[in-house]
Motif scaffolding. Structure first.
Motif, PDB file in Angstrom:
ATOM      1  N   GLY A   1     -13.195   6.681   4.793  1.00  0.00           N
ATOM      2  CA  GLY A   1     -14.134   7.038   5.934  1.00  0.00           C
ATOM      3  C   GLY A   1     -14.478   8.600   5.543  1.00  0.00           C
ATOM      4  O   GLY A   1     -14.615   9.466   6.537  1.00  0.00           O
ATOM      5  N   GLY A   2     -14.426   8.998   4.128  1.00  0.00           N
ATOM      6  CA  GLY A   2     -14.607  10.474   3.795  1.00  0.00           C
ATOM      7  C   GLY A   2     -16.083  10.650   3.651  1.00  0.00           C
ATOM      8  O   GLY A   2     -17.014  10.048   4.070  1.00  0.00           O
ATOM      9  N   SER A   3     -16.246  12.119   2.782  1.00  0.00           N
ATOM     10  CA  SER A   3     -17.655  12.623   2.651  1.00  0.00           C
ATOM     11  C   SER A   3     -17.881  12.046   1.119  1.00  0.00           C
ATOM     12  O   SER A   3     -17.192  11.444   0.591  1.00  0.00           O
ATOM     13  CB  SER A   3     -17.349  13.928   2.554  1.00  0.00           C
ATOM     14  N   VAL A   4     -19.378  12.419   0.881  1.00  0.00           N
ATOM     15  CA  VAL A   4     -19.871  11.998  -0.427  1.00  0.00           C
ATOM     16  C   VAL A   4     -18.876  12.605  -1.449  1.00  0.00           C
ATOM     17  O   VAL A   4     -18.657  12.399  -2.695  1.00  0.00           O
ATOM     18  CB  VAL A   4     -21.255  12.474  -0.424  1.00  0.00           C
ATOM     19  N   GLU A   5     -18.552  14.109  -1.217  1.00  0.00           N
ATOM     20  CA  GLU A   5     -17.964  14.812  -2.403  1.00  0.00           C
ATOM     21  C   GLU A   5     -16.674  14.274  -2.392  1.00  0.00           C
ATOM     22  O   GLU A   5     -15.929  14.200  -3.511  1.00  0.00           O
ATOM     23  CB  GLU A   5     -17.554  16.486  -1.676  1.00  0.00           C
ATOM     24  N   GLU A   6     -15.831  13.842  -1.423  1.00  0.00           N
ATOM     25  CA  GLU A   6     -14.578  13.099  -1.521  1.00  0.00           C
ATOM     26  C   GLU A   6     -14.650  11.789  -2.477  1.00  0.00           C
ATOM     27  O   GLU A   6     -13.950  11.689  -3.358  1.00  0.00           O
ATOM     28  CB  GLU A   6     -13.885  12.982  -0.339  1.00  0.00           C
TER      29      GLU A   6
ATOM     30  N   GLU B   1       0.824  -1.224  -0.108  1.00  0.00           N
ATOM     31  CA  GLU B   1      -0.002  -0.019  -0.072  1.00  0.00           C
ATOM     32  C   GLU B   1       0.854   1.151  -0.123  1.00  0.00           C
ATOM     33  O   GLU B   1       1.867   1.244   0.472  1.00  0.00           O
ATOM     34  CB  GLU B   1      -0.883   0.023   1.161  1.00  0.00           C
ATOM     35  N   ILE B   2       0.222   2.182  -0.622  1.00  0.00           N
ATOM     36  CA  ILE B   2       1.177   3.397  -1.031  1.00  0.00           C
ATOM     37  C   ILE B   2       0.541   4.877  -0.630  1.00  0.00           C
ATOM     38  O   ILE B   2      -0.743   4.608  -0.397  1.00  0.00           O
ATOM     39  CB  ILE B   2       1.830   3.739  -2.426  1.00  0.00           C
ATOM     40  N   GLY B   3       0.973   5.663  -0.818  1.00  0.00           N
ATOM     41  CA  GLY B   3       0.127   6.801  -0.249  1.00  0.00           C
ATOM     42  C   GLY B   3       0.696   8.214   0.484  1.00  0.00           C
ATOM     43  O   GLY B   3       2.135   8.086   0.526  1.00  0.00           O
ATOM     44  N   ILE B   4       0.073   9.051   0.923  1.00  0.00           N
ATOM     45  CA  ILE B   4       0.385  10.162   2.140  1.00  0.00           C
ATOM     46  C   ILE B   4      -0.224  10.073   3.401  1.00  0.00           C
ATOM     47  O   ILE B   4      -1.400   9.764   3.369  1.00  0.00           O
ATOM     48  CB  ILE B   4       0.335  11.271   1.222  1.00  0.00           C
ATOM     49  N   ASP B   5       0.527  10.160   4.272  1.00  0.00           N
ATOM     50  CA  ASP B   5      -0.055  10.024   5.631  1.00  0.00           C
ATOM     51  C   ASP B   5       0.621  11.173   6.606  1.00  0.00           C
ATOM     52  O   ASP B   5       1.761  11.186   6.886  1.00  0.00           O
ATOM     53  CB  ASP B   5       0.319   8.974   6.573  1.00  0.00           C
ATOM     54  N   LEU B   6      -0.132  12.279   6.945  1.00  0.00           N
ATOM     55  CA  LEU B   6       0.288  13.516   7.627  1.00  0.00           C
ATOM     56  C   LEU B   6      -0.342  13.637   8.904  1.00  0.00           C
ATOM     57  O   LEU B   6      -0.395  14.518   9.602  1.00  0.00           O
ATOM     58  CB  LEU B   6      -0.198  14.711   6.785  1.00  0.00           C
ATOM     59  N   TYR B   7      -0.863  12.318   9.394  1.00  0.00           N
ATOM     60  CA  TYR B   7      -1.518  12.315  10.769  1.00  0.00           C
ATOM     61  C   TYR B   7      -0.541  12.177  11.838  1.00  0.00           C
ATOM     62  O   TYR B   7      -0.468  13.279  12.743  1.00  0.00           O
ATOM     63  CB  TYR B   7      -2.324  10.942  10.729  1.00  0.00           C
TER      64      TYR B   7
ATOM     65  N   ASP C   1      -5.377  12.447   6.868  1.00  0.00           N
ATOM     66  CA  ASP C   1      -5.133  13.776   6.854  1.00  0.00           C
ATOM     67  C   ASP C   1      -4.252  14.238   5.785  1.00  0.00           C
ATOM     68  O   ASP C   1      -3.655  15.175   5.861  1.00  0.00           O
ATOM     69  CB  ASP C   1      -4.145  13.885   8.228  1.00  0.00           C
ATOM     70  N   SER C   2      -4.751  13.672   4.571  1.00  0.00           N
ATOM     71  CA  SER C   2      -3.914  14.331   3.251  1.00  0.00           C
ATOM     72  C   SER C   2      -4.763  13.809   1.988  1.00  0.00           C
ATOM     73  O   SER C   2      -4.108  13.987   0.994  1.00  0.00           O
ATOM     74  CB  SER C   2      -2.775  13.123   3.263  1.00  0.00           C
ATOM     75  N   ILE C   3      -6.122  13.955   2.234  1.00  0.00           N
ATOM     76  CA  ILE C   3      -6.925  13.527   1.020  1.00  0.00           C
ATOM     77  C   ILE C   3      -6.519  14.508  -0.133  1.00  0.00           C
ATOM     78  O   ILE C   3      -6.570  14.343  -1.527  1.00  0.00           O
ATOM     79  CB  ILE C   3      -8.391  13.460   1.247  1.00  0.00           C
ATOM     80  N   GLU C   4      -6.609  15.804   0.228  1.00  0.00           N
ATOM     81  CA  GLU C   4      -6.264  17.012  -0.777  1.00  0.00           C
ATOM     82  C   GLU C   4      -5.005  16.745  -1.532  1.00  0.00           C
ATOM     83  O   GLU C   4      -4.819  16.778  -2.841  1.00  0.00           O
ATOM     84  CB  GLU C   4      -6.437  18.409  -0.391  1.00  0.00           C
ATOM     85  N   GLU C   5      -3.834  16.465  -0.867  1.00  0.00           N
ATOM     86  CA  GLU C   5      -2.537  16.249  -1.332  1.00  0.00           C
ATOM     87  C   GLU C   5      -2.458  14.924  -2.234  1.00  0.00           C
ATOM     88  O   GLU C   5      -1.877  14.991  -3.175  1.00  0.00           O
ATOM     89  CB  GLU C   5      -1.512  16.110  -0.018  1.00  0.00           C
ATOM     90  N   THR C   6      -3.362  13.891  -1.780  1.00  0.00           N
ATOM     91  CA  THR C   6      -2.989  12.736  -2.225  1.00  0.00           C
ATOM     92  C   THR C   6      -3.997  12.874  -3.694  1.00  0.00           C
ATOM     93  O   THR C   6      -3.339  12.297  -4.807  1.00  0.00           O
ATOM     94  CB  THR C   6      -3.697  11.590  -1.419  1.00  0.00           C
ATOM     95  N   LEU C   7      -5.046  13.495  -3.651  1.00  0.00           N
ATOM     96  CA  LEU C   7      -5.820  13.607  -4.975  1.00  0.00           C
ATOM     97  C   LEU C   7      -4.993  14.509  -5.940  1.00  0.00           C
ATOM     98  O   LEU C   7      -5.157  14.436  -7.294  1.00  0.00           O
ATOM     99  CB  LEU C   7      -7.164  14.251  -4.723  1.00  0.00           C
TER     100      LEU C   7
END
Length: 253
Positions: free
Chosen positions: A156-161, A92-98, A131-137
């Motif tokens: 676990g995000g919003s309908v918009e996300e 698994e890959i991605g960004i984690d700023l938590y 804590d990085s949905i915008e950066e990831t997208l």
């Protein structure tokens, strides 16, 4: 059913892995997909896949929480494994700023590099974002050339996300968070596009209700499926069929 994200190679399962797999089969979960996290997890993951070859399939990637200053060397070692073994995904890959933003630039570099591996090898990606949905997208949009596909695991995000993720051609992995009373997913799941849903546990973490706070395991995929069925006013059989078909197509199983 398919548990599309399970760390059953972790030490938490060393005492009873056979029983855990047996319980999964009894609960109707016949495939368990294993995401890699770092260099240390590769051997236990491959050993687990070898022990249950008809059930477990492994992926290869570097989890953002294990990114540090040695990123280029680590990525070289991780990438070398694609020549030695047949993996079903980059993950698994991605960004984690938590927890820590120290290696944010390195995380972004690792994410982009691994997205390019997926494009070169025509493999799906399994994305961890916290804590990085915008950066990831934002990074994903830059790299998306029409060939990238995959899943935002543990959504676990919003309908918009969810819509922004689906618009990029990506699936949503639903797990234990969907069952939490205070998780807010009861307002989101009814509006998600069923074509893009797959099921997961992320075990040993994030066990669904009524096991919240205890060790999670693949058999509990069924509890997530039941929660989705209840929220969508569908039968468990329908949710099983839909999500299994989505997973089979996404991971080319």
């Amino acid at each position: 059913m398919i548990d599309t994200h399970a760390h059953i190679y972790a030490s938490e399962f060393d005492q009873d892995r056979d029983q855990v797999v047996e319980r999964a089969l009894q609960a109707g979960i016949n495939q368990i997909l294993l995401p890699n996290i770092d260099l240390e997890s590769i051997q236990p993951m491959l050993a687990t896949e070898a022990a249950y070859p008809d059930i477990c399939r492994s992926m290869m990637g570097l989890h953002p929480c294990y990114v540090n200053q040695d990123i280029k060397q680590t990525l070289t070692e991780i990438e070398s494994w694609f020549d030695k073994h047949n993996f079903i995904a980059v993950g698994e890959i991605g960004i984690d700023l938590y927890w820590d933003k120290t290696f944010r630039k390195e995380q972004e570099y690792a994410f982009s590099t691994q997205l390019n591996w997926a494009k070169q090898r025509n493999l799906p990606v399994v994305i961890h974002t916290r804590d990085s949905i915008e950066e990831t997208l934002s990074l994903l949009k830059k790299e998306q050339d029409g060939s990238l596909r995959g899943v935002f695991h543990c959504f676990g995000g919003s309908v918009e996300e969810a819509k922004a993720i689906n618009d990029l051609g990506f699936h949503l992995g639903l797990g234990g968070v969907s069952t939490f009373k205070n998780g807010g997913m009861d307002k989101v799941v009814p509006h998600l596009d069923l074509q893009y849903l797959i099921l997961e546990t992320d075990c040993p973490y994030l066990a669904p209700v009524p096991h919240r706070g205890k060790r999670n395991e693949p058999a509990y995929t069924q509890l997530v499926a039941q929660r989705v069925a209840d929220l969508r006013e569908l039968s468990l059989t329908e949710v099983d069929a839909l999500t299994t078909q989505n997973a089979v197509q996404l991971f080319n199983l």
